[in-house]
Design an enzyme around this catalytic site. Sequence first.
Site, PDB file in Angstrom:
ATOM      1  N   SER A 194       0.716  -1.184  -0.052  1.00 53.61           N
ATOM      2  CA  SER A 194      -0.071   0.102   0.119  1.00 53.61           C
ATOM      3  C   SER A 194       0.843   1.288   0.019  1.00 53.61           C
ATOM      4  O   SER A 194       2.242   1.155   0.147  1.00 53.61           O
ATOM      5  CB  SER A 194      -0.989  -0.024   1.383  1.00 53.61           C
ATOM      6  OG  SER A 194       0.018  -0.101   2.469  1.00 53.61           O
ATOM      7  N   GLY A 224      -6.046   1.449  -1.994  1.00 56.11           N
ATOM      8  CA  GLY A 224      -7.535   1.129  -1.230  1.00 56.11           C
ATOM      9  C   GLY A 224      -8.580   1.469  -2.264  1.00 56.11           C
ATOM     10  O   GLY A 224      -8.710   0.880  -3.314  1.00 56.11           O
ATOM     11  N   ALA A 225      -9.538   2.469  -1.885  1.00 59.13           N
ATOM     12  CA  ALA A 225     -10.707   2.926  -2.722  1.00 59.13           C
ATOM     13  C   ALA A 225     -10.226   3.595  -4.032  1.00 59.13           C
ATOM     14  O   ALA A 225     -10.871   3.682  -4.976  1.00 59.13           O
ATOM     15  CB  ALA A 225     -11.800   3.778  -2.147  1.00 59.13           C
ATOM     16  N   ALA A 228      -5.350   0.738  -8.030  1.00 59.33           N
ATOM     17  CA  ALA A 228      -3.948   0.091  -7.918  1.00 59.33           C
ATOM     18  C   ALA A 228      -3.235   0.752  -9.072  1.00 59.33           C
ATOM     19  O   ALA A 228      -3.666   0.828 -10.058  1.00 59.33           O
ATOM     20  CB  ALA A 228      -4.003  -1.247  -7.542  1.00 59.33           C
ATOM     21  N   GLY A 251      -9.434  -8.439   4.377  1.00 59.51           N
ATOM     22  CA  GLY A 251      -8.994  -9.488   3.452  1.00 59.51           C
ATOM     23  C   GLY A 251      -9.069  -8.833   2.182  1.00 59.51           C
ATOM     24  O   GLY A 251      -8.561  -9.625   1.170  1.00 59.51           O
ATOM     25  N   ASP A 254      -5.433  -9.030   0.267  1.00 61.81           N
ATOM     26  CA  ASP A 254      -5.203 -10.350   0.059  1.00 61.81           C
ATOM     27  C   ASP A 254      -5.948 -11.134  -1.157  1.00 61.81           C
ATOM     28  O   ASP A 254      -5.225 -11.604  -2.240  1.00 61.81           O
ATOM     29  CB  ASP A 254      -5.367 -11.265   1.156  1.00 61.81           C
ATOM     30  CG  ASP A 254      -4.598 -10.968   2.216  1.00 61.81           C
ATOM     31  OD1 ASP A 254      -3.483 -10.720   2.216  1.00 61.81           O
ATOM     32  OD2 ASP A 254      -4.987 -11.043   3.501  1.00 61.81           O
TER      33      ASP A 254
END
Length: 312
Positions: A194, A224-225, A228, A251, A254
């Site tokens: 992250s 996150g929101a 990526a 989760g 993952d």
Amino acid sequence: MTDVLTLGETMAAFRMAGPMRLGGPAHLSIAGSESTVAIGLARLGHRVSWLGVTGADEPGELVRRSLRAEGVDIALARVDAQAPTGLILFEPRVGDLTRVVYHRTGSAGSRLTADDVHPAFADGRTPRIVHVTGITCALGDGPYEAVRYAVGHARAAGSLVGLDVNHRTRLWSARQAAEALRPMLPSLDLVIASDDELAVLTDDPDPVAALLAAGVREVVVKHGAGGATSHGEHGTLHRPARRVPVVDTVGAGDAFVAGYLSGVLDGADAAARLDRAVTVGAFAVATRGDWEGLPSRDDLALLDHDPGSAVR
């Protein structure tokens, strides 16, 4: 040949319906970063092996039974009669914020050693991908040496080696994580982190460039929101997150990794790998539980339908 080998601790998991101090119902399942990745990959049709240690107790049997039921190979897993299976508690607090409590000190999972990893590479066995996380490294000297052994042998055997930083402040400090993880950088092909975890791996003001210069072939940053971004020989590619109702974010990272590694195994390009990763991550966010809502390969197209649709 195993497509993916991953190693770490899987615990019995209680998900509370409300504040723990008030009592009330709880749902019993299993949880562990590496086993969530393993289940996600198995549901997408890949051959995956989980290596870890459980206690000779009923929670350990739950872990082993659940992984077998999901098609994960646990032939390399060990049962330790001298230590209990770890426990994790999930407590909903405010909105979609969840508080996590560990009971894993001295657990069977913390007794993982390099000797447990040796059979994974014996007799010419070479997994296509070895996936490790910072969580396993944080569990103690034995698990850390197990990860170092896996990474070193995977590198020598020509496997793709991937690290998800997965920094857990309740397990160790950023300084401790940096001291443990940075020496592995020359052996890593893929780093997933992250935005705030990149500083664990380098002090450089341009962390992605520094990691690529250190020999990492691809750096994938989870926002996150915000989706990526992948950095590598292909340049820089970004994909937004899939828009779904947020039910449970635990989760999701993952699940993202499982989707990304699935794309790697399928020979997909970076854009398609990201697309699959954010899609699998969206399934995790939109369902309760670490792994229960993860999709099969046929399920991936469901998010292409309009919200509220009935697929007949």
